[in-house]
Design an enzyme around this catalytic site. Structure first.
Site, PDB file in Angstrom:
ATOM      1  CG  HIS A   1       6.711  -5.133   9.435  1.00 37.43           C
ATOM      2  ND1 HIS A   1       4.841  -5.215   9.782  1.00 37.43           N
ATOM      3  CD2 HIS A   1       6.667  -5.585  10.510  1.00 37.43           C
ATOM      4  CE1 HIS A   1       5.067  -5.459  11.652  1.00 37.43           C
ATOM      5  NE2 HIS A   1       6.368  -5.834  11.558  1.00 37.43           N
TER       6      HIS A   1
ATOM      7  CD  GLU B   1       3.302  -5.133   6.936  1.00 40.20           C
ATOM      8  OE1 GLU B   1       3.238  -3.776   7.413  1.00 40.20           O
ATOM      9  OE2 GLU B   1       3.465  -5.952   7.388  1.00 40.20           O
TER      10      GLU B   1
ATOM     11  CG  HIS C   1       2.351  -1.011   9.629  1.00 45.08           C
ATOM     12  ND1 HIS C   1       3.298  -2.243   9.936  1.00 45.08           N
ATOM     13  CD2 HIS C   1       2.514  -0.578  10.247  1.00 45.08           C
ATOM     14  CE1 HIS C   1       4.415  -1.783  10.989  1.00 45.08           C
ATOM     15  NE2 HIS C   1       3.760  -0.629  11.097  1.00 45.08           N
TER      16      HIS C   1
ATOM     17  CD  GLU D   1      -2.018  -3.911   9.785  1.00 39.80           C
ATOM     18  OE1 GLU D   1      -1.274  -4.360   8.317  1.00 39.80           O
ATOM     19  OE2 GLU D   1      -1.255  -3.974  10.633  1.00 39.80           O
TER      20      GLU D   1
END
Length: 295
Positions: A60, A63, A206, A265
């Site tokens: 992404h 990110e 991420h 994450e």
């Protein structure tokens, strides 16, 4: 994170890889393919073991901080290997005699550059990009690739259900999975690369949430849960059994190969995470990545 105040773009990544390649000839630096705009998607490999592990970052665009985090890990790992020193209690030479690590530090180079530099004149579809971004010149919230496709909704793991759940019918800054799975060159390159090597496990970095996702529709092997708990214990993150999420890279890997796959994450806050948090984020992910190489 000195010198990263303006971000860590594709040019910076290529420069760092060139520097590391000169310092450490033991690093193998290749590419797995090209982006929509023809930018390389670099691959870094270290180790000589028969067990293969894969880490990737910047799927992404907003990110992007995951790229310098992963690159710093590669540099520190390689330095420890070259010097024959332990790192955080791990014998790196022994580790890399058993394992080979394959790293794709920037899956989405076009998107990262768009987030960091905006829709400059080089983009032939600049007006379209602005329209997809709701007329805003601020692309800091852009997650997709340069065609407005979210790469982590591109994989053939119940793709149709994810597309229906997302409800996005047109390209945009996030959540549009394309017209079909694996239409985007970045996703195709990552899938083909993954299929070419028999990985023991994969980790996709991420941001944000300080969580570790480890399951997918009960396709994961039994050891995935305790592995995730070990990663969580090493970092203070939470191992989370995720539901109602499909078409991600981790999902596809688990479904396709029935081997452990993890989405990590990193950090906590609002994307893109501020560069001032780099040191703290790095302290969090090093034990996760080292543990992933030892489980």
């Amino acid at each position: 994170m000195d010198g990263y105040d303006y971000g860590y773009d594709h040019e910076r990544l290529c420069g760092e890889l060139n520097r590391l390649g000169k310092i450490y000839p033991l690093l193998r630096i290749e590419t797995i393919g090209e982006s929509v705009m023809g930018k390389s998607i670099p691959l870094v490999c270290i180790g000589a073991g028969t067990k293969h592990i894969h880490f990737n970052a910047s799927m992404h665009a907003n990110e992007w901080i995951t790229t310098p985090l992963l690159m710093q890990f590669v540099e520190d790992l390689t330095c420890s290997y070259a010097r024959g020193t332990a790192w955080q209690g791990s014998n790196i030479r022994r580790l890399l005699s058993e394992y080979t690590l394959w790293v794709v530090p920037m899956v989405n180079p076009d998107g990262v550059d768009l987030v960091l530099h905006g829709a400059t004149e080089e983009y032939s579809h600049r007006e379209t990009l602005l329209a997809w971004n709701k007329g805003s010149m601020d692309f800091s919230q852009w997650k997709a690739n340069i065609r407005g496709v979210d790469l982590n909704d591109q994989f053939p793991a119940h793709w149709e259900e994810e597309a229906k759940r997302r409800g996005e019918s047109y390209p945009g800054r996030r959540d549009y999975g394309g017209e079909a799975p694996l239409t985007e060159p970045e996703a195709i390159a990552l899938a083909q690369f993954t299929e070419s090597i028999c990985f023991e496990l994969v980790v996709a970095l991420h941001t944000q949430g300080r969580e570790i996702y480890w399951n997918y529709r009960d396709y994961e092997p039994p050891e995935s849960e305790w592995m995730a708990e070990r990663l969580a214990l090493a970092s203070g993150y939470q191992a989370v059994k995720l539901t109602e999420s499909d078409a991600g890279y981790k999902d596809w890997f688990i479904q396709q190969f029935r081997r452990p796959g993890f989405t990590v994450e990193v950090g906590f806050g609002v994307n893109p995470l501020p560069v001032q948090t780099f040191a703290a984020l790095y302290e969090e992910i090093v034990p996760i990545l080292l543990t992933a190489m030892e489980v």
